[in-house]
Design a protein around this motif. Sequence first.
Motif, PDB file in Angstrom:
ATOM      1  N   VAL A  70      39.883  14.978 135.744  1.00 13.14           N
ATOM      2  CA  VAL A  70      39.752  14.936 134.284  1.00 13.14           C
ATOM      3  C   VAL A  70      38.378  14.423 133.882  1.00 13.14           C
ATOM      4  CG1 VAL A  70      40.611  13.833 132.178  1.00 13.14           C
ATOM      5  CG2 VAL A  70      42.231  14.708 133.876  1.00 13.14           C
ATOM      6  N   SER A  71      37.921  13.386 134.572  1.00 12.72           N
ATOM      7  CA  SER A  71      36.621  12.804 134.244  1.00 12.72           C
ATOM      8  C   SER A  71      35.491  13.808 134.457  1.00 12.72           C
ATOM      9  CB  SER A  71      36.382  11.556 135.105  1.00 12.72           C
ATOM     10  OG  SER A  71      35.125  10.989 134.846  1.00 12.72           O
ATOM     11  N   ARG A  72      35.557  14.561 135.561  1.00 12.07           N
ATOM     12  CA  ARG A  72      34.515  15.556 135.822  1.00 12.07           C
ATOM     13  C   ARG A  72      34.522  16.641 134.744  1.00 12.07           C
ATOM     14  NH1 ARG A  72      36.520  15.538 141.103  1.00 12.07           N
ATOM     15  NH2 ARG A  72      36.975  17.775 141.078  1.00 12.07           N
ATOM     16  N   LEU A  73      35.709  17.044 134.325  1.00 12.23           N
ATOM     17  CA  LEU A  73      35.796  18.067 133.289  1.00 12.23           C
ATOM     18  C   LEU A  73      35.345  17.526 131.932  1.00 12.23           C
ATOM     19  CD1 LEU A  73      39.146  19.759 134.348  1.00 12.23           C
ATOM     20  CD2 LEU A  73      36.851  20.728 134.508  1.00 12.23           C
ATOM     21  N   ASN A  74      35.661  16.248 131.651  1.00  7.10           N
ATOM     22  CA  ASN A  74      35.144  15.613 130.433  1.00  7.10           C
ATOM     23  C   ASN A  74      33.625  15.703 130.382  1.00  7.10           C
ATOM     24  OD1 ASN A  74      37.563  12.920 130.511  1.00  7.10           O
ATOM     25  ND2 ASN A  74      37.540  14.679 129.157  1.00  7.10           N
ATOM     26  N   SER A  75      33.016  15.328 131.487  1.00  4.94           N
ATOM     27  CA  SER A  75      31.549  15.359 131.562  1.00  4.94           C
ATOM     28  C   SER A  75      31.035  16.783 131.426  1.00  4.94           C
ATOM     29  CB  SER A  75      31.081  14.762 132.894  1.00  4.94           C
ATOM     30  OG  SER A  75      31.479  13.411 133.012  1.00  4.94           O
ATOM     31  N   GLY A  76      31.772  17.734 131.999  1.00  5.73           N
ATOM     32  CA  GLY A  76      31.362  19.128 131.905  1.00  5.73           C
ATOM     33  C   GLY A  76      31.360  19.636 130.480  1.00  5.73           C
ATOM     34  N   VAL A  77      32.419  19.305 129.723  1.00  4.78           N
ATOM     35  CA  VAL A  77      32.488  19.723 128.312  1.00  4.78           C
ATOM     36  C   VAL A  77      31.360  19.080 127.520  1.00  4.78           C
ATOM     37  CG1 VAL A  77      33.844  19.628 126.190  1.00  4.78           C
ATOM     38  CG2 VAL A  77      34.960  20.188 128.352  1.00  4.78           C
ATOM     39  N   ALA A  78      31.150  17.773 127.737  1.00  5.17           N
ATOM     40  CA  ALA A  78      30.074  17.072 127.029  1.00  5.17           C
ATOM     41  C   ALA A  78      28.724  17.703 127.336  1.00  5.17           C
ATOM     42  CB  ALA A  78      30.077  15.592 127.413  1.00  5.17           C
ATOM     43  N   GLY A  79      28.528  18.091 128.601  1.00  4.61           N
ATOM     44  CA  GLY A  79      27.270  18.719 128.987  1.00  4.61           C
ATOM     45  C   GLY A  79      27.086  20.085 128.341  1.00  4.61           C
ATOM     46  N   LEU A  80      28.162  20.853 128.234  1.00  4.65           N
ATOM     47  CA  LEU A  80      28.083  22.172 127.601  1.00  4.65           C
ATOM     48  C   LEU A  80      27.764  22.053 126.112  1.00  4.65           C
ATOM     49  CD1 LEU A  80      31.118  23.876 129.364  1.00  4.65           C
ATOM     50  CD2 LEU A  80      28.712  24.478 129.657  1.00  4.65           C
ATOM     51  N   LEU A  81      28.349  21.064 125.457  1.00  6.57           N
ATOM     52  CA  LEU A  81      28.055  20.839 124.032  1.00  6.57           C
ATOM     53  C   LEU A  81      26.577  20.477 123.849  1.00  6.57           C
ATOM     54  CD1 LEU A  81      31.269  18.829 123.059  1.00  6.57           C
ATOM     55  CD2 LEU A  81      30.613  21.056 122.116  1.00  6.57           C
ATOM     56  N   LYS A  82      26.086  19.609 124.723  1.00  6.89           N
ATOM     57  CA  LYS A  82      24.682  19.206 124.649  1.00  6.89           C
ATOM     58  C   LYS A  82      23.759  20.390 124.906  1.00  6.89           C
ATOM     59  CE  LYS A  82      21.455  15.758 126.462  1.00  6.89           C
ATOM     60  NZ  LYS A  82      21.296  14.615 127.429  1.00  6.89           N
ATOM     61  N   LYS A  83      24.124  21.218 125.896  1.00  5.77           N
ATOM     62  CA  LYS A  83      23.328  22.398 126.227  1.00  5.77           C
ATOM     63  C   LYS A  83      23.246  23.360 125.046  1.00  5.77           C
ATOM     64  CE  LYS A  83      23.197  26.263 129.517  1.00  5.77           C
ATOM     65  NZ  LYS A  83      23.909  26.913 130.661  1.00  5.77           N
ATOM     66  N   ALA A  84      24.340  23.441 124.273  1.00  4.59           N
ATOM     67  CA  ALA A  84      24.375  24.328 123.108  1.00  4.59           C
ATOM     68  C   ALA A  84      23.772  23.677 121.866  1.00  4.59           C
ATOM     69  CB  ALA A  84      25.811  24.753 122.821  1.00  4.59           C
ATOM     70  N   ARG A  85      23.210  22.479 122.031  1.00  7.19           N
ATOM     71  CA  ARG A  85      22.563  21.727 120.943  1.00  7.19           C
ATOM     72  C   ARG A  85      23.551  21.346 119.833  1.00  7.19           C
ATOM     73  NH1 ARG A  85      18.709  25.526 122.518  1.00  7.19           N
ATOM     74  NH2 ARG A  85      16.718  24.651 123.233  1.00  7.19           N
ATOM     75  N   VAL A  86      24.751  21.024 120.242  1.00  7.93           N
ATOM     76  CA  VAL A  86      25.757  20.543 119.296  1.00  7.93           C
ATOM     77  C   VAL A  86      25.691  19.026 119.243  1.00  7.93           C
ATOM     78  CG1 VAL A  86      28.234  20.382 118.805  1.00  7.93           C
ATOM     79  CG2 VAL A  86      27.274  22.513 119.739  1.00  7.93           C
ATOM     80  N   LYS A  87      25.660  18.480 118.051  1.00  7.25           N
ATOM     81  CA  LYS A  87      25.651  17.022 117.890  1.00  7.25           C
ATOM     82  C   LYS A  87      27.091  16.523 117.922  1.00  7.25           C
ATOM     83  CE  LYS A  87      24.357  13.228 114.772  1.00  7.25           C
ATOM     84  NZ  LYS A  87      23.796  12.408 115.862  1.00  7.25           N
ATOM     85  N   THR A  88      27.368  15.552 118.795  1.00  6.17           N
ATOM     86  CA  THR A  88      28.707  14.983 118.907  1.00  6.17           C
ATOM     87  C   THR A  88      28.749  13.620 118.227  1.00  6.17           C
ATOM     88  OG1 THR A  88      29.107  16.117 121.015  1.00  6.17           O
ATOM     89  CG2 THR A  88      30.502  14.230 120.498  1.00  6.17           C
ATOM     90  N   VAL A  89      29.747  13.444 117.364  1.00 14.61           N
ATOM     91  CA  VAL A  89      29.964  12.160 116.700  1.00 14.61           C
ATOM     92  C   VAL A  89      31.303  11.611 117.166  1.00 14.61           C
ATOM     93  CG1 VAL A  89      30.279  10.962 114.501  1.00 14.61           C
ATOM     94  CG2 VAL A  89      28.616  12.831 114.683  1.00 14.61           C
ATOM     95  N   GLN A  90      31.276  10.405 117.745  1.00 12.42           N
ATOM     96  CA  GLN A  90      32.493   9.782 118.264  1.00 12.42           C
ATOM     97  C   GLN A  90      33.146   8.953 117.162  1.00 12.42           C
ATOM     98  OE1 GLN A  90      33.262  10.219 121.583  1.00 12.42           O
ATOM     99  NE2 GLN A  90      35.177   9.060 121.539  1.00 12.42           N
ATOM    100  N   GLY A  91      34.388   9.315 116.828  1.00 14.05           N
ATOM    101  CA  GLY A  91      35.085   8.546 115.802  1.00 14.05           C
ATOM    102  C   GLY A  91      36.169   9.374 115.130  1.00 14.05           C
ATOM    103  N   TRP A  92      36.830   8.765 114.167  1.00 14.52           N
ATOM    104  CA  TRP A  92      37.935   9.413 113.455  1.00 14.52           C
ATOM    105  C   TRP A  92      37.435   9.939 112.105  1.00 14.52           C
ATOM    106  CZ3 TRP A  92      42.743  10.544 115.191  1.00 14.52           C
ATOM    107  CH2 TRP A  92      43.663  11.030 114.258  1.00 14.52           C
TER     108      TRP A  92
END
Length: 469
Positions: A96-118
């Motif tokens: 799960v952790s490796r896949l989490n990192s993979g998704v985060a990396g793909l978002l970054k590669k696509a230049r998507v800004k991620t905001v952590q929160g509700w």
Amino acid sequence: MKEISCKLLVIGAGPGGYVCAIRAGQLGIDTVIVEAGKPGGTCLNVGCIPSKALIHAAEEFEKVSHMAGGNSPLGISVSAPVLDLARTVAWKDGIVSRLNSGVAGLLKKARVKTVQGWATFRDGKTVEVETEIGMQVIRAETIVIATGSAPVELPSLPFGGPVISSTETLALSEVPKRLAVVGGGYIGLELGMAFAKMGAKVTVVEALPRVLAQYDAELTRPVVKRLAELGIEVMLGAKAKGLSTQGQAGKGDALLVETSDGKSAKVAADKILVTVGRKPVTEGWGLDQIDLDRAGKFIRIDDQCRTSMRGVFAIGDVTGEPMLAHRAMAQGEMVAEIVAGHKRSWDKRCIPAVCFTDPELVTAGLSPEEAKSQGEIKIGMFPFTANGRAMTRLGEDGFVRVVARADNHLVLGIQAVGQGVSELSTAFGLALEMGARLEDIAGTIHAHPTQGEGFQEAALKALGHALHI
């Protein structure tokens, strides 16, 4: 209070949300995605992926256990195996952790800004996000709601203590000696069968007359047979009424059950897994601040996933059945392309569904009963007892079934039950998506020896000239 503006805001980084954001980023859209937990949502973190890891570990343990008993038809003998569930869960968490990192990396590669929160809506164009460093205000031209779903909690069995959902079940550090499963749907049986293989005494309590009621009885028969082989007690027409502490030394808790004949019974259990369905996450993020039409408890959408409010889309579980990750992904990709100005619509001709019980179930398109309502049909079924590859894997219990129109042989639905048939779902979906006829499938050379040959043989059977039965 910080403020940022963007063209597209995606709320929720589950399969639908992150695919939508990645595709939007690829198309050059200024995109922000908000997620309160880890990327991947329920499916990656506490659903599809970790449950399949646990199921696989249970299958391997059961195989070795049979070998230890000297009963393996393969002639393999080993010493008595021991299962360390804490290590199994740690292995699952690593995936799960490796896949989490993979998704985060793909978002970054696509230049998507991620905001952590509700995220909480202010209006149809603005949300507030409570982050670790304070309040973040995000204004967007277009918003996609991808908030997913959560386990349904029974009023008589609130989660806590011995009563657990699938989330807690996937994090147990030891196998419970006695596990009661409330709900005989796919989640309950997938996990119940896995824990039975790991040594738990499992009892399934189902209110309906049969388990896996969303599938036809012919398809589920091999699963019902396997439940009995695993020693799983199935109480049908039974309703869970609550929890009773027995108060006897070593007895622990008991699940109160009303049986099919109206009598009361107690099911001793160390853990009670409640799997009676999932509900859309429509509370806690300010839905009352925007006026969206509902379809029951879900957000109503059209064939382009548009809601009743201009500039607001919704995808995935929050929009209704089928609650499947690949449905959400397909919707997310489509919405991103619509926002980019492409002409797209939601084509749900075929959404394969897989149940990872033992044996596995696959359905794609229409069931025989659904197809019959549209006119005369042909059905071809090929059993795995006549399939060489299934026999060499000790997986003969099951079949492939093809449903087609009688007049032009257009394939309307495909179903299968058997060991490893989840991997046939892609072929089934492709055949339906491309409008295959029985002759197309029958005329396609299938590799030998494979279980996929059963697909070709089922089509041949429907045409009246099966070769191997």
